[in-house]
Design an enzyme around this catalytic site. Structure first.
Site, PDB file in Angstrom:
ATOM      1  N   LYS A  74     -44.422  16.704 -17.399  1.00  0.00           N
ATOM      2  CA  LYS A  74     -43.436  15.681 -17.016  1.00  0.00           C
ATOM      3  C   LYS A  74     -44.140  14.561 -16.257  1.00  0.00           C
ATOM      4  O   LYS A  74     -45.038  14.832 -15.443  1.00  0.00           O
ATOM      5  CB  LYS A  74     -42.345  16.323 -16.147  1.00  0.00           C
ATOM      6  CG  LYS A  74     -41.169  15.408 -15.823  1.00  0.00           C
ATOM      7  CD  LYS A  74     -40.082  16.169 -15.064  1.00  0.00           C
ATOM      8  CE  LYS A  74     -38.879  15.294 -14.743  1.00  0.00           C
ATOM      9  NZ  LYS A  74     -37.813  16.034 -14.032  1.00  0.00           N
ATOM     10  N   SER A 149     -33.212  15.637 -15.941  1.00  0.00           N
ATOM     11  CA  SER A 149     -34.137  14.545 -16.142  1.00  0.00           C
ATOM     12  C   SER A 149     -35.398  14.923 -16.918  1.00  0.00           C
ATOM     13  O   SER A 149     -36.091  14.030 -17.392  1.00  0.00           O
ATOM     14  CB  SER A 149     -34.549  13.962 -14.791  1.00  0.00           C
ATOM     15  OG  SER A 149     -35.223  14.938 -14.022  1.00  0.00           O
ATOM     16  N   SER A 173     -32.551  19.706 -13.427  1.00  0.00           N
ATOM     17  CA  SER A 173     -33.361  18.947 -14.387  1.00  0.00           C
ATOM     18  C   SER A 173     -34.310  19.741 -15.266  1.00  0.00           C
ATOM     19  O   SER A 173     -34.891  19.177 -16.194  1.00  0.00           O
ATOM     20  CB  SER A 173     -34.155  17.870 -13.666  1.00  0.00           C
ATOM     21  OG  SER A 173     -33.317  16.777 -13.404  1.00  0.00           O
TER      22      SER A 173
HETATM   23  N1  GLN Z   1     -29.010  15.258 -12.634  1.00  0.00           N
HETATM   24  C1  GLN Z   1     -29.236  15.463 -11.237  1.00  0.00           C
HETATM   25  C2  GLN Z   1     -29.453  14.140 -10.565  1.00  0.00           C
HETATM   26  O1  GLN Z   1     -29.278  13.170 -11.202  1.00  0.00           O
HETATM   27  C3  GLN Z   1     -30.393  16.385 -11.039  1.00  0.00           C
HETATM   28  C4  GLN Z   1     -31.682  15.753 -11.327  1.00  0.00           C
HETATM   29  C5  GLN Z   1     -32.852  16.643 -11.104  1.00  0.00           C
HETATM   30  O2  GLN Z   1     -32.734  17.861 -11.047  1.00  0.00           O
HETATM   31  N2  GLN Z   1     -34.004  16.026 -10.915  1.00  0.00           N
HETATM   32  O3  GLN Z   1     -29.790  14.041  -9.438  1.00  0.00           O
END
Ligand code: GLN
Length: 484
Positions: A74, A149, A173
């Site tokens: 990532k 994400s 994410s």
């Molecule tokens: N979707 C969640 C957010 O927007 C979690 C994102 C994540 O786990 N990095 O914060």
């Protein structure tokens, strides 16, 4: 099956017996990437030159737990000499001078990095549409989002563009994109995996973990990345078990709780049916399943959207155009330079989070928002602790729906709902896995989440492995047209 379709453990065997060479393997993956990446768009940066060089170096000394295994990373994990953008314009040309601890551990184990994967900017989002560059597409249906994400990592694994990948999980994410893409995603206990070199979003919630084709691969990657690191003060000093020891088909006598609050929420009927069918299979295999109460779950999302933006607003203060990253040229003085740099460099969602967080932390609101959210956090953790006193594991859906269409979610609050089942886990700091448990009527994968107590990764892996063996769907791959 082609080489790019195989799991890490299958590839390890083929490499170890010299049935295939690392170069053949890289050929297979880069050919696959060449054929499908134009459609999927999982990667921000491909590192073929470096990968070929690593392969050469490996030849002399072919050892290490992941020798020759091609992985995707990532793009919020620092890679020495390779761009690390967090899919943000503000870091578009940033090249870190060091490797994240997880990256150096993978390297030491002989793994090869194929490239850096796309993500929601600074990991803020659930669809990879918030990437500052382009959205990634779901290999099961190119009109749909891969989740986020870590959408690039999950899509790369699902599409055969990497044997496995690393993602990060602050509120879901790793697990949510794994569920959307029909792969396995494991968020470890807070403190099990070093965060050194992970570009911080919300430091008290962030964890790095594997995204893989099956549970065995998740255990193999976790073995390599878990363990104490003096560079991360929140990393825990403890004996790390060999997680592959838990790859046993056995849930006899295991006590599993189903949180009522989760299952009584309004969410896709097909997801619910499929998850409950999975639970039933575990029950038939000897697990004891009971409904349980997790009363604070209803408040988790609200607490998360105070705590995570609050930490983000402070973590992202460093992007000011002075030390690294993008700097606006349209400025006459320092203040204007700060303002324009941040205004031009950050996307809308990142700005929204910074504003929310700054507001929640400001004097006069701190007690009402931030402090209250922290109290809710303690309640949530205590609720989980109480349950794990009696139950080995908890099960829920990973997501309330299967993959939604790109562009479909226009209201940020609606997008936040995508994490309703995953966020409480981060708030409590516990580990959880998402594994595929079925498909809906659109042939989209459905994810089942197994949660465990702090450092209960072993038990989670055992139950997940058992269910995976029973369900026999792990070899299903998306059909992607290949362009030549
Ligand atoms: N979707 C969640 C957010 O927007 C979690 C994102 C994540 O786990 N990095 O914060």
């Amino acid at each position: 099956m082609e080489l790019y379709d195989l799991t890490i453990h299958e590839l390890k065997d083929k490499l170890a017996s010299r049935e295939i060479s690392v170069n053949e393997l890289l050929d297979s993956f880069y050919k696959r990437i060449g054929g499908v990446e134009e459609k999927v768009k999982a990667y921000v940066t491909l590192t073929e030159k470096e990968a070929r060089e690593s392969a050469k170096e490996l030849k002399a000394e072919f050892k290490g737990k992941l020798a020759g295994i091609p992985l995707a990373i990532k793009d919020n994990l620092s890679t020495e000499g390779i761009k690390t953008t967090c899919s943000s314009r503000i870091l578009e040309n940033y090249v870190p001078p060091y490797d994240a601890t997880v990256v150096s551990r993978l390297k030491e184990a002989g793994a090869i990095t194929l490239g850096k994967t796309n993500m929601d900017e600074f990991a803020m989002g659930s669809s990879t549409e918030n990437s500052g560059f382009f959205p990634t597409r779901n290999p099961w249906d190119l009109e749909r989002a891969p989740g986020g994400s870590s959408g690039g990592s999950a899509a790369a694994v699902a599409a055969g563009e990497a044997a496995g990948a690393l993602g990060s999980d602050t509120g879901g994410s790793i697990r949510q994109p794994a569920a959307f893409c029909g792969v396995v995603g494991l968020k470890p206990t807070y403190g099990l995996v070093s965060r050194y070199g992970l570009v911080a979003f919300a430091s008290s919630l962030d964890q790095i973990g594997p995204i893989t084709k099956d549970v065995e691969d998740a255990a193999i990657l976790l073995n390599v990345i878990a363990g104490h690191d003096p560079m991360d003060s929140t990393s825990v000093k403890m004996e790390i078990p060999d997680y592959t020891r838990f790859l046993k088909e056995d849930v006899q006598g295991m006590k599993i709780g189903l949180p009522r609050e989760y299952f009584s929420m309004d969410f896709a009927a097909e997801v619910k049916e499929s998850v409950l069918a999975g639970v039933q299979r575990l029950e038939e295999a000897g697990a004891k399943v009971e409904e349980v109460n997790l009363p604070s779950a209803d408040y988790a999302l609200a607490a998360y959207y105070i705590i995570a933006p609050a930490e983000a607003s402070s973590n992202l203060a460093r992007y000011d155009g002075v030390r690294y990253g993008y700097r606006s040229k349209k400025a006459h003085d320092v203040k204007e330079m700060f303002t324009n740099t941040r205004n031009e460099g950050f996307g809308d969602e990142v700005k929204r989070r910074i504003m929310l967080g700054t507001y929640a932390l400001s004097s006069g609101y701190y007690d009402a928002f931030y402090l209250k959210a922290q109290k809710v956090r303690t309640m949530i953790k205590e609720d989980f602790d109480r349950l794990f006193y009696e139950y080995d594991l908890l099960i829920s859906p990973t997501t309330p729906t299967t993959a939604f269409k790109i562009g479909e979610m226009t209201d940020p609050l609606e997008m936040y709902q995508a994490d309703i089942f995953t966020v409480p886990v981060n708030i409590a700091g516990i580990p959880a896995i998402s594994i595929p448990c079925g498909f809906d009527s659109n042939n989209l994968p459905i994810g089942l989440q197994i949660m465990g107590p702090h450092f209960g990764e072993g038990k989670i892996i055992q139950a997940a492995y058992t269910l995976e063996q029973i369900l026999e769907i792990k070899d299903r791959r998306p059909e992607l047209e290949v362009s030549v």
